[in-house]
Scaffold this active site. Sequence first.
Site, PDB file in Angstrom:
ATOM      1  N   ASP A  36      15.146 -10.429  45.228  1.00 12.21           N
ATOM      2  CA  ASP A  36      15.382 -11.813  44.037  1.00 12.21           C
ATOM      3  C   ASP A  36      13.955 -11.373  44.060  1.00 12.21           C
ATOM      4  O   ASP A  36      12.935 -11.934  45.022  1.00 12.21           O
ATOM      5  CB  ASP A  36      15.984 -13.129  45.399  1.00 12.21           C
ATOM      6  CG  ASP A  36      16.244 -14.076  44.821  1.00 12.21           C
ATOM      7  OD1 ASP A  36      16.110 -14.259  44.358  1.00 12.21           O
ATOM      8  OD2 ASP A  36      14.923 -15.136  45.185  1.00 12.21           O
TER       9      ASP A  36
ATOM     10  N   GLU B 167      15.056  -8.096  41.551  1.00 12.31           N
ATOM     11  CA  GLU B 167      15.396  -9.164  40.012  1.00 12.31           C
ATOM     12  C   GLU B 167      13.635  -9.679  39.492  1.00 12.31           C
ATOM     13  O   GLU B 167      12.890 -10.781  40.173  1.00 12.31           O
ATOM     14  CB  GLU B 167      15.618 -10.690  40.400  1.00 12.31           C
ATOM     15  CG  GLU B 167      15.989 -11.662  39.330  1.00 12.31           C
ATOM     16  CD  GLU B 167      15.886 -12.795  39.813  1.00 12.31           C
ATOM     17  OE1 GLU B 167      16.512 -14.208  39.154  1.00 12.31           O
ATOM     18  OE2 GLU B 167      16.006 -12.867  40.949  1.00 12.31           O
TER      19      GLU B 167
END
Length: 613
Positions: free
Chosen positions: A268, A303
């Site tokens: 993330d 990401e």
Amino acid sequence: MRSRHDMPFGASLAPGGGVNFRLWGPAARQVDLALDAGVGAPPRLVPAACDAQGWWECHVPEATAGTLYQWRIDGDLLVPDPASRQNPLGPLQPSCVVDPLQFEWDADWTGRPWSEVVLYELHVGAFTPEGTFAAAGERLEELASLGITALEVMPVAGFPGRFGWGYDGVLPFAPHAAYGTPDELKHFIQAAHRLGMMVFLDVVYNHFGPAGNYLGKYAPQFFSETHASPWGAAINFDGPGSRAVRDFFVHNALYWVQEYRIDGLRLDAVHAIVDASRPDILQEISQAVRTAARGRHVHLVLENENNHHERLSAQPRPGCYDGQWNDDFHHALHAVLTGETQGYYHDYGHEPLNLLARAMTHGMLFEPSERKPGGARRERREAPPQPLGTMVNFANNHDQTGNRALGERLGQLAPPGAGPLALLLSLLTPATPMLFFGDEFGADTPFRYFADWEGDLRDAVRKGRQREFGHMARAADGSPVELPDPCDAATFEASRPDPAHRRTPEGQRALALVQSALAMRRQHIAPRQSLLLAGHHTARRVGDSGLRVCWRYSDGQLMVLEVNLGAQPLHVAATAPALAGERELLRHAWPEGTAPDIWPAWAGRWVMGAPAV
């Protein structure tokens, strides 16, 4: 087959019996192991010894799997084990010793290659009414039958409270207690494997959550003195004491891959990780996972809001990543369908159809891509073409849906008829596709931000959401509506896709559309990924709302998409010559017998063949 990941911290069963306990606490003056002695009884304390590097350890001969324990810091503060494998009552309560070798894995599962990946992002708590690993496992067969090949599970690391997105975890090795036990998570993963589906796990290595994190009390070296994070203290990956911190996160990645047989990790918001080391922590994690995963397909996904395409590789390589979420594709598609230009859609408001075309042929649009506080990029330098298979494209995900005032999905924001076409565009290009749970049956429920915080933190989150999104909370007619309270259980409950919608005519049509699209992908796109000619794909505008996109392959074949992203039929003055040996792969909202100079509204057709001579 049984599997355990050995690591230098946490609790581990000793070969000769008992349990070894180990904690890195360089700032602590005294550390005791506090063994749970039952309800109402004070814990039994076992002194731990410390070495010169700040490692505290002790051996307890009578401890075994199921033993509950905490660490007592400097005589008064009771904390969980930060490397706990299980915290059955949550992070504010005792940790539990786990024997990973109690679980029996199938020995024949080695995963699937990246070219076959069709991701399905889900939140365990909102995926079923029960919100557990066990209940989620009962839904897997229907996903496999659609053509889903990989589940992407939002973070399960332990966090306080009953519900939350999971990105504020404080126990990275312990599955969130409300979802189930470690063995129940393993059963979920094995059930997916038996249906031919991989399981990817979303992991957060850029910060710890604001509640239940005690590391600063006894290991402040976990946090950087020079770098900042949007969510609080940044992790120290390159300062004094960072070697133990780096090991903590490298071992976390290896733990999921080895002990849980996870097939992929999605890291993330790595743009919030600052590390001047060489190799940096992202390279080190990739190298460690590639080494540990030999003989298996284990995939790594990023990401990265700043893009940085140089971390990606079309082939598994130590230090590199297989894929990255392509926000540029989503934002361009969103701007085309909704006309929104505020926030981070600011950069996509001018000629969004051209930007969407480039995202489908080149991948990410802008490089570098840092954002200003309002959402617009500081620079709009054009990115070079990237291997399209490394792009993860989507029409919805938890961020793009949940970080709206009311959590609407794109299908609810787009004009009638546009939603199904948007979904097809995310599924049927050479990019790696991802569905967001509920999209497969056209769910019209929102997915909202929810977090079960209490006290001052609850008030701060409520006020923050109101400050950021209150002015955007509008009904369809433009009238203001009350912003959903993120800390109210009703907001969480409203984010569950309604399973009854699957059985409606609309739901059945959506399921049939997704199933046929993924069958087409499985037959015509996935087997040809290695033949893609990077940098040779083209797209041209057709009228005000049309695109003709051509993807080229090394065997001379073309896959062509003709699409009208408009509410009115498109009158085409001149079409491209037919392909030699042309065969139609799929059509949507494009009736048989349509005149060749008419492209219907919100319609698309995919064909394949060789360039006409």
